[in-house]
Design a protein around this motif. Structure first.
Motif, mmCIF file in Angstrom:
data_model
loop_
_atom_site.group_PDB
_atom_site.id
_atom_site.type_symbol
_atom_site.label_atom_id
_atom_site.label_comp_id
_atom_site.label_asym_id
_atom_site.label_seq_id
_atom_site.Cartn_x
_atom_site.Cartn_y
_atom_site.Cartn_z
ATOM 1 N N VAL A 1 -6.342 1.048 2.889
ATOM 2 C CA VAL A 1 -6.413 0.016 3.923
ATOM 3 C C VAL A 1 -7.822 -0.089 4.509
ATOM 4 O O VAL A 1 -8.286 -1.181 4.847
ATOM 5 C CB VAL A 1 -5.356 0.278 5.022
ATOM 6 C CG1 VAL A 1 -5.646 1.569 5.789
ATOM 7 C CG2 VAL A 1 -5.250 -0.905 5.967
ATOM 8 N N GLY A 2 -8.539 1.033 4.595
ATOM 9 C CA GLY A 2 -9.907 1.000 5.102
ATOM 10 C C GLY A 2 -10.852 0.270 4.168
ATOM 11 O O GLY A 2 -11.763 -0.439 4.612
ATOM 12 N N GLY A 3 -10.666 0.439 2.858
ATOM 13 C CA GLY A 3 -11.491 -0.274 1.893
ATOM 14 C C GLY A 3 -11.257 -1.771 1.949
ATOM 15 O O GLY A 3 -12.211 -2.572 1.905
ATOM 16 N N LEU B 1 0.848 -1.184 0.000
ATOM 17 C CA LEU B 1 0.000 0.000 0.000
ATOM 18 C C LEU B 1 0.885 1.235 0.000
ATOM 19 O O LEU B 1 2.073 1.156 0.325
ATOM 20 C CB LEU B 1 -0.899 0.012 1.247
ATOM 21 C CG LEU B 1 -1.830 -1.183 1.426
ATOM 22 C CD1 LEU B 1 -2.472 -1.154 2.812
ATOM 23 C CD2 LEU B 1 -2.906 -1.197 0.346
ATOM 24 N N PHE B 2 0.308 2.373 -0.345
ATOM 25 C CA PHE B 2 1.073 3.611 -0.377
ATOM 26 C C PHE B 2 0.480 4.622 0.586
ATOM 27 O O PHE B 2 -0.743 4.762 0.700
ATOM 28 C CB PHE B 2 1.107 4.185 -1.802
ATOM 29 C CG PHE B 2 2.051 3.454 -2.700
ATOM 30 C CD1 PHE B 2 3.374 3.870 -2.840
ATOM 31 C CD2 PHE B 2 1.641 2.321 -3.388
ATOM 32 C CE1 PHE B 2 4.260 3.182 -3.649
ATOM 33 C CE2 PHE B 2 2.511 1.625 -4.211
ATOM 34 C CZ PHE B 2 3.833 2.056 -4.340
ATOM 35 N N SER B 3 1.382 5.327 1.281
ATOM 36 C CA SER B 3 0.947 6.415 2.133
ATOM 37 C C SER B 3 0.345 7.519 1.277
ATOM 38 O O SER B 3 0.526 7.545 0.055
ATOM 39 C CB SER B 3 2.123 6.953 2.953
ATOM 40 O OG SER B 3 3.100 7.535 2.105
ATOM 41 N N SER B 4 -0.341 8.453 1.931
ATOM 42 C CA SER B 4 -1.038 9.496 1.179
ATOM 43 C C SER B 4 -0.086 10.454 0.492
ATOM 44 O O SER B 4 -0.462 11.143 -0.452
ATOM 45 C CB SER B 4 -1.956 10.282 2.121
ATOM 46 O OG SER B 4 -1.195 10.931 3.129
ATOM 47 N N MET C 1 -3.765 3.301 10.128
ATOM 48 C CA MET C 1 -2.766 3.811 9.196
ATOM 49 C C MET C 1 -2.370 2.652 8.299
ATOM 50 O O MET C 1 -2.465 1.480 8.695
ATOM 51 C CB MET C 1 -1.538 4.354 9.938
ATOM 52 C CG MET C 1 -1.850 5.377 11.021
ATOM 53 S SD MET C 1 -0.383 6.026 11.824
ATOM 54 C CE MET C 1 0.175 7.189 10.577
ATOM 55 N N SER C 2 -1.924 2.964 7.102
ATOM 56 C CA SER C 2 -1.509 1.895 6.200
ATOM 57 C C SER C 2 -0.395 1.067 6.822
ATOM 58 O O SER C 2 -0.272 -0.128 6.556
ATOM 59 C CB SER C 2 -1.042 2.487 4.867
ATOM 60 O OG SER C 2 -2.102 3.152 4.221
#
Length: 431
Positions: free
Chosen positions: A167-169, A126-129, A263-264
């Protein structure tokens, strides 16, 4: 046992859909047709999977987990960053529109990816914002990521608002899969479409962002009578302001509101909210500890990421992760008030952008607000504020400035105020 067969065993009826959306539905029984779409993917391949929570995207996601691939979920809306993601994530294969569209020769190895391959485990990138610098490539062991869903929990009919690359999805999807729930894929992520989807499918749970909740409040379309099925709204991914929470809680008096925290790097953590219309929370759950040091929240979690592919490890020797979230404490409760890396220093006095934004959002007609620091030859920095009015609202800067003068200390009052559109990213959070 494969993930597919494990989910089938947990389901009361694998033929019953776990996903419905515009013109489609998907059940676990449908997954038997998925394997041919991932032909050519080998165990340990890093696969950039460009998709969505639709039949094709979910089929391929689950199939790649069972093939022990290292999966990088991406969405088409973030296309401009894809090449950066491919390079940072050491991608071997690109899949889009349900098929393999590109394979490239592996140029370099990375110890974290090699660790997953040696274990024979699937991986997740995953990627941070990227709100401070370029996005970081975050690596999880997918087996450990899925372990958090093993404990049975209630599953309500849920709108899949959060995205495929978030990550929430992913948390929403796997919670539903492991607990025999139903995800409703939104027709569109607009106020009118989301409200109509909730009504049409008797949605009980809406996981969303503070930015989208502000959009709902300012739309004038939100009321309890129009959403009789809705029971719970969860919000996270960015800081919530009290005025928005109070407004939406008043508009939906029979709905519970709960803040989420995640957080991711750490995944979605268990959160207890003190009151439905308050921002005080407790963070915990299995294998999770929290502490506050110098006003900043630190988390230690068993199911954390392995590390970054393109940055040093952020964990200390004892496994603590400094979230950089600034918090206030009230006994066992804490409230997030801002980010340590966004503090504005005005003549030696600290200003939190969230403090200024919250004050602006409490002024009638302000739909979104974004505060930032700017260089100043006298004070080092000063505060600047961008405000987006609600549709059809004529915003008076003079009246807004008077309001801010009444509720903010002198050093926190914006020197410059502009009216315009506040940038919002594809994940419906401010950028």
């Amino acid at each position: 046992m494969s993930l597919y067969h494990e989910l089938c065993q947990r389901s009361a009826d694998p033929r019953h859909p776990f996903l419905i959306g515009p013109g489609e539905s998907l059940s676990l029984a449908d997954m038997a047709q998925a394997s041919s779409q991932c032909e050519g993917v080998a165990p340990g391949d890093v696969v950039a999977l460009v998709g969505d929570f639709d039949a094709s995207g979910i089929r391929n996601l689950l199939t790649l987990v069972d093939r022990r691939a290292i999966i990088m979920p991406l969405v088409a809306a973030n296309h401009a960053q894809h090449e950066y993601c491919f390079a940072s994530g050491h991608v071997d294969v690109v899949m889009a529109e349900g098929k393999l569209v590109r394979r490239q020769e592996r140029q370099t190895a990375h110890p974290l990816l090699d660790r997953l391959r040696s274990r024979g485990h699937a991986g997740l990138i995953l990627f941070s914002s990227g709100s401070t610098g370029m996005p970081k490539a975050i690596v999880h062991d997918f087996d450990k990521f899925l372990a958090r869903f093993a404990t049975p929990r209630p599953a309500w009919t849920t709108l899949g608002f959060l995205l495929f690359d978030h990550v929430g999805g992913l948390n929403t999807l796997f919670h539903m899969l492991y607990n025999d729930g139903l995800v409703v894929r939104p027709t569109a992520r607009t106020v009118s479409a989301v409200l109509e989807d909730i009504r049409r499918h008797d949605v009980q749970l809406l996981p969303t962002t503070p930015t989208f909740l502000r959009m709902l409040v300012h739309s004038g379309l939100l009321n309890q009578a129009a959403l009789p099925s809705l029971r719970l709204v969860t919000y996270g991914t960015e800081l919530m302001d009290q005025s928005t929470l109070s407004a939406v809680a008043n508009l939906l008096p029979q709905v519970d509101f709960r803040q989420t925290y995640g957080m991711s790097e750490l995944g979605i953590l268990r959160v207890r909210t003190r009151k439905r219309d308050e921002l005080w929370i407790q963070i915990g759950g299995e294998g999770v500890k929290s502490r506050v040091r110098d006003g900043e929240l630190h988390i230690r979690a068993e199911n954390r990421m392995l590390g970054y592919l393109n940055a040093p490890s952020p964990f200390d020797a004892e496994g603590w992760f400094n979230t950089k979230d600034l918090v206030e404490i009230d006994g066992p409760w804490l409230r997030i008030v801002g980010r340590a890396d966004s503090v504005i220093n005005v003549g030696g006095l600290k200003v939190l952008p969230a403090e200024v934004e919250s004050a602006a959002l409490s002024f009638p007609g302000v739909r979104q607000a974004k505060a930032k620091g700017a260089s100043n030859p006298l004070t080092g920095m000063h505060v600047e504020l961008l405000c987006q009015p609600g549709e059809g609202v004529e915003l008076s800067i003079d009246a807004l400035r008077r309001h801010l003068g009444e509720v903010l200390p002198p050093h926190a009052r914006p020197l410059r105020i502009r009216v315009g559109s506040v940038p919002t990213g594809h994940r419906f959070k401010q950028v």
